[in-house]
Enzyme design. Sequence first.
Site, PDB file in Angstrom:
ATOM      1  N   ASP A   3      -1.260  -5.230  -5.647  1.00  0.00           N
ATOM      2  CA  ASP A   3      -2.703  -5.115  -5.512  1.00  0.00           C
ATOM      3  C   ASP A   3      -3.413  -5.356  -6.847  1.00  0.00           C
ATOM      4  OD1 ASP A   3      -5.024  -4.894  -3.889  1.00  0.00           O
ATOM      5  OD2 ASP A   3      -4.291  -3.141  -2.944  1.00  0.00           O
ATOM      6  N   GLU A   4      -4.835  -5.432  -6.603  1.00  0.00           N
ATOM      7  CA  GLU A   4      -5.497  -6.023  -7.915  1.00  0.00           C
ATOM      8  C   GLU A   4      -5.479  -5.025  -9.190  1.00  0.00           C
ATOM      9  OE1 GLU A   4      -6.966  -5.029  -5.001  1.00  0.00           O
ATOM     10  OE2 GLU A   4      -8.315  -3.238  -5.597  1.00  0.00           O
ATOM     11  N   LYS A  41       2.651  -8.717  -2.026  1.00  0.00           N
ATOM     12  CA  LYS A  41       1.548  -8.925  -2.926  1.00  0.00           C
ATOM     13  C   LYS A  41       1.383  -7.462  -3.569  1.00  0.00           C
ATOM     14  CE  LYS A  41      -3.359  -9.724  -3.077  1.00  0.00           C
ATOM     15  NZ  LYS A  41      -3.516  -8.425  -3.525  1.00  0.00           N
ATOM     16  N   HIS A  64      -6.329 -13.044  -7.429  1.00  0.00           N
ATOM     17  CA  HIS A  64      -7.190 -12.165  -6.713  1.00  0.00           C
ATOM     18  C   HIS A  64      -8.536 -12.107  -7.318  1.00  0.00           C
ATOM     19  CE1 HIS A  64      -8.646  -8.394  -5.276  1.00  0.00           C
ATOM     20  NE2 HIS A  64      -7.531  -8.136  -4.404  1.00  0.00           N
ATOM     21  N   LYS A 102       0.751  -1.101   0.021  1.00  0.00           N
ATOM     22  CA  LYS A 102       0.023   0.075  -0.062  1.00  0.00           C
ATOM     23  C   LYS A 102       0.961   1.267  -0.113  1.00  0.00           C
ATOM     24  CE  LYS A 102      -3.830  -2.397   0.541  1.00  0.00           C
ATOM     25  NZ  LYS A 102      -5.099  -2.670  -0.112  1.00  0.00           N
ATOM     26  N   LYS A 130     -12.584  -6.379   6.671  1.00  0.00           N
ATOM     27  CA  LYS A 130     -13.558  -5.098   6.177  1.00  0.00           C
ATOM     28  C   LYS A 130     -14.654  -5.521   5.031  1.00  0.00           C
ATOM     29  CE  LYS A 130      -9.925  -3.674   2.896  1.00  0.00           C
ATOM     30  NZ  LYS A 130      -8.978  -3.095   2.146  1.00  0.00           N
TER      31      LYS A 130
HETATM   32  O1  LIG Z   1      -6.060  -5.005  -0.920  1.00  0.00           O
HETATM   33  C1  LIG Z   1      -6.595  -5.885  -0.438  1.00  0.00           C
HETATM   34  C2  LIG Z   1      -6.587  -5.958   1.219  1.00  0.00           C
HETATM   35  O2  LIG Z   1      -5.848  -4.864   1.657  1.00  0.00           O
HETATM   36  P1  LIG Z   1      -5.895  -4.689   3.388  1.00  0.00           P
HETATM   37  O3  LIG Z   1      -5.142  -5.963   4.011  1.00  0.00           O
HETATM   38  O4  LIG Z   1      -5.137  -3.355   3.619  1.00  0.00           O
HETATM   39  O5  LIG Z   1      -7.484  -4.484   3.660  1.00  0.00           O
HETATM   40  C3  LIG Z   1      -7.262  -6.839  -1.240  1.00  0.00           C
HETATM   41  O6  LIG Z   1      -7.600  -6.287  -2.408  1.00  0.00           O
HETATM   42  C4  LIG Z   1      -8.575  -7.436  -0.587  1.00  0.00           C
HETATM   43  O7  LIG Z   1      -7.968  -8.348   0.023  1.00  0.00           O
HETATM   44  C5  LIG Z   1      -9.318  -8.033  -1.446  1.00  0.00           C
HETATM   45  O8  LIG Z   1     -10.795  -8.808  -0.991  1.00  0.00           O
HETATM   46  P2  LIG Z   1     -10.810 -10.056  -1.166  1.00  0.00           P
HETATM   47  O9  LIG Z   1      -9.625 -10.916  -0.515  1.00  0.00           O
HETATM   48  O10 LIG Z   1     -12.160 -10.618  -0.050  1.00  0.00           O
HETATM   49  O11 LIG Z   1     -11.139 -10.578  -2.505  1.00  0.00           O
HETATM   50 MG   LIG Z   2      -6.718  -4.929  -3.126  1.00  0.00          MG
END
Ligand SMILES: O=C(COP(=O)(O)O)[C@H](O)[C@H](O)COP(=O)(O)O
Ligand SMILES: [Mg+2]
Length: 488
Positions: free
Chosen positions: A208-209, A206, A298, A180, A338
């Site tokens: 992010d998406e 990781k 993801h 992040k 969350k």
């Molecule tokens: O970026 C994050 C989590 O970041 P953080 O840990 O800062 O909240 C992911 O994209 C989510 O896990 C996706 O959701 P899911 O895993 O439910 O598909």
């Molecule tokens: Mg994410």
Amino acid sequence: MTETCNEGIITDAKKRYSAGVLKYRQMGYWQPDYEIKETDTLCLFRITPQDGVDPVEAAAAVAGESSTATWTVVWTDRLTACDSYRAKAYKVEPVPGRPGEYFAWVAYDLILFEEGSIANMTASLIGNVFSFKPLKAARLEDIRIPVAYVKTFKGPPTGLVVERERLDKFGRPLLGATTKPKLGLSGRNYGRVVYEGLKGGLDFMKDDENINSQPFMHWRDRFLYVMDAVNKASAATGEVKGSYLNITAGTMEEMYRRADFAKELGSVVVMVDLVIGWTAIQSMAEWCRANDVIMHMHRAGHGTYTRQKNHGVSFRVIAKWLRLAGCDHLHTGTAVGKLEGDPMTVQGYYNVCRDSYTRTDLQRGLFFDQDWADLKKVMPVASGGIHAGQMHQLIDLFGDDVVLQFGGGTIGHPQGIQAGAVANRVALESMVKARNEGRNILEEGPSILKKAAEGCSPLKAALDTWGEISFNYAPTDTSDYAVSPTVA
Ligand SMILES: O=C(COP(=O)(O)O)[C@H](O)[C@H](O)COP(=O)(O)O
Ligand SMILES: [Mg+2]
């Protein structure tokens, strides 16, 4: 609701095939006495018929439109083995506590789907039927895929057993973190975050998406700096480390280019987003299988169609299709974090990923037994708004075969990223040890963490910062049989 005869089917060939419009049940798409074959695919749809539409006719229409039918009689049916090709709705029941909604069970013959193609299967099962006017809403709740069809897929390229062997990590959940902020870091700063997280004790970092190759960080820069960080952290800790390099791109050619470069740099893992689509997923699984690389999936975008109870496709169905299509890691929810996720429903997704044979379990939303025919197992990923203070809940809910991923819950640590990673690793190892000693971690979890924090100031700071943070909202997608199961 279930009828015991084939009421409605027109069997006289002349009447059945005169031009015009018949009810779907008259055309043979409702067969309450149908005997299910082991080779049939079974689907459970939740349908909400328009006012005045008979639920049985609506179920027959779903069977029709998702297999061979159109809105009018066509004589060309008679050029085919239409009696077996027709899907059969065989049971309709009202959904408990949800007026206007019905569960409709439909069976599909093996011949209807091309071997090894999720694209083909989904084009039938969720092709036209969800826009069908007589239904206000429709949802594919669950699916039973016959062994004969399972065996036409190669499944996860690596699988969770071989993944653990390659990583040389056993007996505990794996730990990860999403870098992040999601967007905006330069390659060099990004690599620094990855190094800190891995050096502090995480197994994986990781992408992010939505990080691909934007102007602030070209994908090659990211891959170079990230792999430099991975190599340095591995050397410093003596552990195998990885960082999911997101190879999602606009074309297959570009994804292959990125995957090849990731492999060339020695990455053990690549990542794709669900939004690339079924065919691209199956192609990337082929690439991962051929190159001995773990494939992280993801599930970006899934909430647009999985979350609402009355319309879309349940994530348990998506998880089943993804295990067939082939991925090694799959985001499956946290229950306590969350993002949406009823604990029992989420455990149902985990079972789909990790079972050899999934048993019917209505309280976890599983309506069918599923024999996985020795298809490799997918490592579920719990990610989204979790922190060290929830470690006991996460281990109690999901066990050892899971990647626990704390993005904000690592990088937002008041003493820095490395301290955030240390806090998570110490919390994890203390909790696993306590569980292995036979302690009730769900009850004693907070005190186990507090005790561990006495010797670990990063964990103390994490608990002081986030210990009280929870996301208590009513889940949207829950089982309709949570209290007393009534359907066998
Ligand atoms: O970026 C994050 C989590 O970041 P953080 O840990 O800062 O909240 C992911 O994209 C989510 O896990 C996706 O959701 P899911 O895993 O439910 O598909
Ligand atoms: Mg994410």
